[in-house]
Enzyme design. Sequence first.
Site, PDB file in Angstrom:
ATOM      1  N   LYS A 149      -6.559   4.908   3.307  1.00 13.29           N
ATOM      2  CA  LYS A 149      -5.784   5.828   2.461  1.00 13.29           C
ATOM      3  C   LYS A 149      -6.557   7.101   2.141  1.00 13.29           C
ATOM      4  O   LYS A 149      -5.975   8.155   1.908  1.00 13.29           O
ATOM      5  CB  LYS A 149      -5.386   5.128   1.155  1.00 13.29           C
ATOM      6  CG  LYS A 149      -4.412   3.986   1.350  1.00 13.29           C
ATOM      7  CD  LYS A 149      -4.200   3.218   0.050  1.00 13.29           C
ATOM      8  CE  LYS A 149      -3.243   2.064   0.267  1.00 13.29           C
ATOM      9  NZ  LYS A 149      -3.187   1.154  -0.880  1.00 13.29           N
ATOM     10  N   SER A 169      -6.846  -0.442   2.586  1.00  9.25           N
ATOM     11  CA  SER A 169      -6.730   0.720   1.691  1.00  9.25           C
ATOM     12  C   SER A 169      -7.799   1.783   1.894  1.00  9.25           C
ATOM     13  O   SER A 169      -7.654   2.893   1.387  1.00  9.25           O
ATOM     14  CB  SER A 169      -6.759   0.266   0.235  1.00  9.25           C
ATOM     15  OG  SER A 169      -5.502  -0.203  -0.126  1.00  9.25           O
ATOM     16  N   TYR A 195      -8.917  -0.008  -7.410  1.00 10.90           N
ATOM     17  CA  TYR A 195      -7.810  -0.628  -8.130  1.00 10.90           C
ATOM     18  C   TYR A 195      -8.102  -0.538  -9.624  1.00 10.90           C
ATOM     19  O   TYR A 195      -8.630   0.472 -10.089  1.00 10.90           O
ATOM     20  CB  TYR A 195      -7.606  -2.084  -7.669  1.00 10.90           C
ATOM     21  CG  TYR A 195      -7.685  -2.230  -6.160  1.00 10.90           C
ATOM     22  CD1 TYR A 195      -6.732  -1.635  -5.339  1.00 10.90           C
ATOM     23  CD2 TYR A 195      -8.717  -2.932  -5.553  1.00 10.90           C
ATOM     24  CE1 TYR A 195      -6.807  -1.744  -3.959  1.00 10.90           C
ATOM     25  CE2 TYR A 195      -8.794  -3.054  -4.171  1.00 10.90           C
ATOM     26  CZ  TYR A 195      -7.835  -2.450  -3.387  1.00 10.90           C
ATOM     27  OH  TYR A 195      -7.923  -2.555  -2.029  1.00 10.90           O
ATOM     28  N   TYR A 243       2.887   3.547   7.288  1.00 12.97           N
ATOM     29  CA  TYR A 243       1.958   3.037   6.256  1.00 12.97           C
ATOM     30  C   TYR A 243       1.268   1.747   6.726  1.00 12.97           C
ATOM     31  O   TYR A 243       0.047   1.603   6.624  1.00 12.97           O
ATOM     32  CB  TYR A 243       2.734   2.805   4.949  1.00 12.97           C
ATOM     33  CG  TYR A 243       1.908   2.125   3.877  1.00 12.97           C
ATOM     34  CD1 TYR A 243       0.993   2.847   3.114  1.00 12.97           C
ATOM     35  CD2 TYR A 243       2.020   0.749   3.658  1.00 12.97           C
ATOM     36  CE1 TYR A 243       0.208   2.222   2.159  1.00 12.97           C
ATOM     37  CE2 TYR A 243       1.238   0.116   2.702  1.00 12.97           C
ATOM     38  CZ  TYR A 243       0.344   0.852   1.957  1.00 12.97           C
ATOM     39  OH  TYR A 243      -0.443   0.218   1.010  1.00 12.97           O
ATOM     40  N   VAL A 298      -8.423  -4.533   1.009  1.00 10.23           N
ATOM     41  CA  VAL A 298      -8.305  -5.991   0.946  1.00 10.23           C
ATOM     42  C   VAL A 298      -8.828  -6.694   2.205  1.00 10.23           C
ATOM     43  O   VAL A 298      -8.899  -7.915   2.244  1.00 10.23           O
ATOM     44  CB  VAL A 298      -6.866  -6.479   0.653  1.00 10.23           C
ATOM     45  CG1 VAL A 298      -6.422  -6.121  -0.748  1.00 10.23           C
ATOM     46  CG2 VAL A 298      -5.884  -5.961   1.678  1.00 10.23           C
TER      47      VAL A 298
HETATM   48  N1  GLU Z   1      -1.859  -2.703   3.275  1.00  7.58           N
HETATM   49  C1  GLU Z   1      -2.270  -3.270   2.030  1.00  7.58           C
HETATM   50  C2  GLU Z   1      -1.107  -3.335   1.051  1.00  7.58           C
HETATM   51  O1  GLU Z   1      -0.360  -2.415   0.986  1.00  7.58           O
HETATM   52  C3  GLU Z   1      -3.391  -2.458   1.478  1.00  7.58           C
HETATM   53  C4  GLU Z   1      -3.956  -3.101   0.273  1.00  7.58           C
HETATM   54  C5  GLU Z   1      -5.360  -2.733  -0.023  1.00  7.58           C
HETATM   55  O2  GLU Z   1      -6.242  -2.746   0.832  1.00  7.58           O
HETATM   56  O3  GLU Z   1      -5.562  -2.400  -1.194  1.00  7.58           O
HETATM   57  O4  GLU Z   1      -0.921  -4.272   0.373  1.00  7.58           O
END
Ligand code: GLU
Length: 304
Positions: A66, A63, A240, A188, A258
């Site tokens: 992102k 993430s 989160y 993605y 994650v």
């Molecule tokens: N590719 C992971 C997912 O979509 C990213 C999750 C993360 O790092 O928060 O679940």
Amino acid sequence: MKYSKIIEDIYKQVLSEDNLGTAPTYIPELAQVDPNKFGVYLYSLNKQSYGVGDCEERFSSQSIAKVLSLCLAYSIIGDKLWKRVDVEPSGTSFNSLVQLEADNGIPRNPLINAGAIVVCDILLSILEDAEADFLNFVRELANDDSINYSVLVAESEKSVGYRNFALCYYIKSLGNIENEPIEVLNFYFKMCSLELSCKSLAYIFSFLANDGIRMHDRVQILTETCTKRVNALMQTCGFYDESGEFAFKVGLPGKSGVGGGIVALLPNHYSIAVWSPKLNEKGNSYRGMKFLEEFTAQTHSSIF
Ligand code: GLU
């Protein structure tokens, strides 16, 4: 203040304590990573950079990437972005479906999965070759052409990414995805599989600590105002549903993934990346959180 001694001391202290997190298993390939890895790298705008532990080993940014796709989209379409994705903390987990219907397919923010999926859709619509162009954007930020995606991790996530499939198709049904969902998802998963070390992460994010200006060639990546907004989003939505806790304990804008990475920054001073794969119950690196809490306390550096 000498950051190197503080970093070394806190690193030893955190290493000597129990690592209470658990390694993520929902992406099979990530379960293969040695859970005892631990690295820290601080990039200081006044050239006091310092790294310790496994700080040069690449790991799955997940993430954290992102933020970079957000920056690329924002630098191209500007405030039009906010018609497609909102800027509010979600208060739910990163892959939650529940808010989308009430919000008419407009994800709460670009750092939860739904929002990042919409950002991927935007990039697919505006770029010639989103996968190659995004990778190039990151390589230029890092000043390192060897940075790459992990096809293994992307495929591994795709093989079990039912919830992200659900999110993408659901947003499509609500009218906020332009491209074919499978193309958006392929991009993605690739984007999330980007592999970076603490050293390159800290350097890549230094432009966000430097009013949007890349350090090695002084290129303005984002305007000062856009930079402020991306930092605000990291501050309010980067962890989160533990974003409030991170602001409370660490007090810096940042983003976790994650893969066990966390990057955070103090505007005009430094960017710092920590990697330790075991996650706490909210999905953030257990040791990463501990390290950063101690670091900002001991250096008296926080935006508050
Ligand atoms: N590719 C992971 C997912 O979509 C990213 C999750 C993360 O790092 O928060 O679940």
